[in-house]
Enzyme design. Structure first.
Site, PDB file in Angstrom:
ATOM      1  N   CYS A   2       0.924  -1.055  -0.196  1.00 10.14           N
ATOM      2  CA  CYS A   2       0.103   0.057  -0.007  1.00 10.14           C
ATOM      3  C   CYS A   2       0.849   1.222   0.105  1.00 10.14           C
ATOM      4  O   CYS A   2       1.478   1.373   1.228  1.00 10.14           O
ATOM      5  CB  CYS A   2      -0.814  -0.139   1.095  1.00 10.14           C
ATOM      6  SG  CYS A   2      -1.738   1.406   1.580  1.00 10.14           S
ATOM      7  N   CYS A  57       0.181   4.188   2.382  1.00 11.22           N
ATOM      8  CA  CYS A  57       0.340   3.621   4.100  1.00 11.22           C
ATOM      9  C   CYS A  57       2.011   4.035   4.159  1.00 11.22           C
ATOM     10  O   CYS A  57       2.168   4.385   5.374  1.00 11.22           O
ATOM     11  CB  CYS A  57       0.252   2.061   4.308  1.00 11.22           C
ATOM     12  SG  CYS A  57      -1.477   1.434   3.983  1.00 11.22           S
TER      13      CYS A  57
END
Lengths: 320, 106
Positions: B30, B33
């Protein structure tokens, strides 16, 4: 402390600008904005940025760019510019951030890029993160074994659809026309993918679902017939809008919000030597997707970032 | 305090914690993230021992992510005394997160 240059945004345009200004020994500060590293951080393989024989992952490319500018002394803060104003006392500018800090600089390079567009439906906002997404690479994982739709007809839609077939059992591309803006190679790849089907001439009226997405309400663009299509995931790929709202009233924007750059008269040799990245305000330059509705490529943004840095450097020289 | 938490530890480390716990649902693949990470580190420094930041890898801990209906990451959830106080989807600034902690601890 007054910086020589403040660069807004840390995508390819911002980093390339910082590379040039810091290598020219200009005191450079970058304000990362809400998405440090920009749009490439939410992509996977990047195969159209030169210099990487085997391709490179988007987030990795951005980390390399960051390391390169840090090596030459660029300072980076994880803050987002909320306003830019001229300093009353001098020719410089002051940038205020959402984090309530103020930074001063002699010149500004805007490289804030663009963000994914949403349809603007209340049901879409309500179900955001509950099946509605504008980033397949971020959220695709949660749709393992499920059926999803992708809204859009451009390259992004094709790319997202192809990526989603890694997880979803079935991906339906819903497009409001029957012609596609997508490039031939991308469209063909989707058409050949057995997990992808197409629904054309369909306009999204509403995203359905109470606590998570359960379907989508569609209206036929030709007959006006309304239908419901069951789905668990709703991925948007309907284009981008420039991140320039905070500059409204500061520099000139076009009707779609892109920063208007100086337009040289191509028949006038002297005029063609005018800095190509200057905005309507002297001392503020702009580069990348926030000025570019047409190409929107990392390599183009990087090139423009270089131009903006050189224009800013020249301008600073002329002021002293 | 910065900790990692798994499905099996969720009850003791988050639900039964005497301090507010911010759970960061994340994964290695991700991109956004990664952006949240340095923000959480700074937040952690400012919080000191007033709160806990717990990272939960959704790949390795699907039960908790499933229980809370996580369909997008990063998702951040603030727990206090076993209750969900607040949930955010997408990268959040330190100021936004800190303001919620401040409401719970003085």
């Amino acid at each position: 402390m007054i910086y020589d240059v403040i660069i807004l945004g840390t995508g390819p345009a911002g980093y390339t600008a910082a590379l040039y200004t810091s290598r020219a020994f200009l005191k450079t500060l970058m304000l990362a904005g809400p998405q440090d590293g920009g749009q490439l951080t939410i992509t996977t393989e990047v195969d159209n940025y030169p210099g990487f024989g085997k391709g490179i992952l988007g987030p990795q490319l951005m980390e390399e760019m960051k390391a390169q500018v840090v090596r030459f002394g660029t300072e980076i803060k994880l803050e987002q510019a909320s306003s830019v104003a001229r300093l009353a006392s001098s020719k410089g500018f002051v940038v205020e951030t959402l984090e309530k800090n103020k930074y001063e600089a002699k010149t500004i390079i805007v490289a804030t890029g663009a963000s994914a567009k949403y349809l603007g439906l209340p049901s879409e906002t309500r179900l955001m993160g509950k099946g509605v997404s504008a980033c397949a690479t971020c959220d695709g994982f949660f749709f393992k074994g499920k059926e999803v739709v992708v809204i859009g007809g451009g390259d992004t839609a094709m790319e997202e659809a192809n990526f989603l077939t890694k997880f979803a059992t079935k991906v339906t591309i819903i497009h409001r026309r029957d012609e596609f803006r997508a490039s031939k190679i991308m469209l063909e790849r989707s058409q050949k993918n057995p997990k992808i089907t197409f629904l054309t001439n369909k306009i999204v009226e509403e995203v359905l679902g109470e606590t998570s997405v359960s379907g989508v309400k569609l209206k036929d663009a030709k007959t006006g017939e309304v239908s419901e299509f069951p789905t668990q995931g709703f991925f948007l790929a309907i284009g981008h809008q420039p991140n320039t709202e905070f500059l409204r009233g500061v520099v000139e924007l076009d009707e779609k919000g892109y920063i208007a750059l100086y337009k040289a008269n191509m028949t006038d040799k002297a005029d063609m030597l005018v800095p190509q990245t200057r905005t309507s305000v002297e001392g503020i330059f702009a580069a990348g997707d926030c000025v570019d509705p047409r190409y929107r490529q990392a390599v183009v943004a990087a090139g423009m970032g270089c131009m903006a840095a050189m224009d800013a450097e020249k301008w600073l020289e002329e002021q002293s | 305090m910065h900790i990692t938490v798994t499905d099996s530890e969720f009850q003791t480390k988050v639900m039964e914690s005497d301090k507010p716990v911010l759970v960061d649902f994340w994964a290695v693949w991700c991109g956004p993230c990664r952006m949240q990470d340095p923000i959480l580190e700074e937040l952690d420094k400012e919080l000191g021992d007033k709160g806990v930041i717990a990272k939960l890898n959704v790949d390795e801990n699907p039960a908790t992510a499933g229980k809370y209906g996580i369909m997008s990451i990063p998702t951040l959830m603030l727990f206090h005394k076993g209750q969900v106080m607040k949930q955010w989807i997408g990268v959040q600034s330190k100021e936004v997160l800190k303001a919620e902690f401040d409401k719970l601890v003085s």
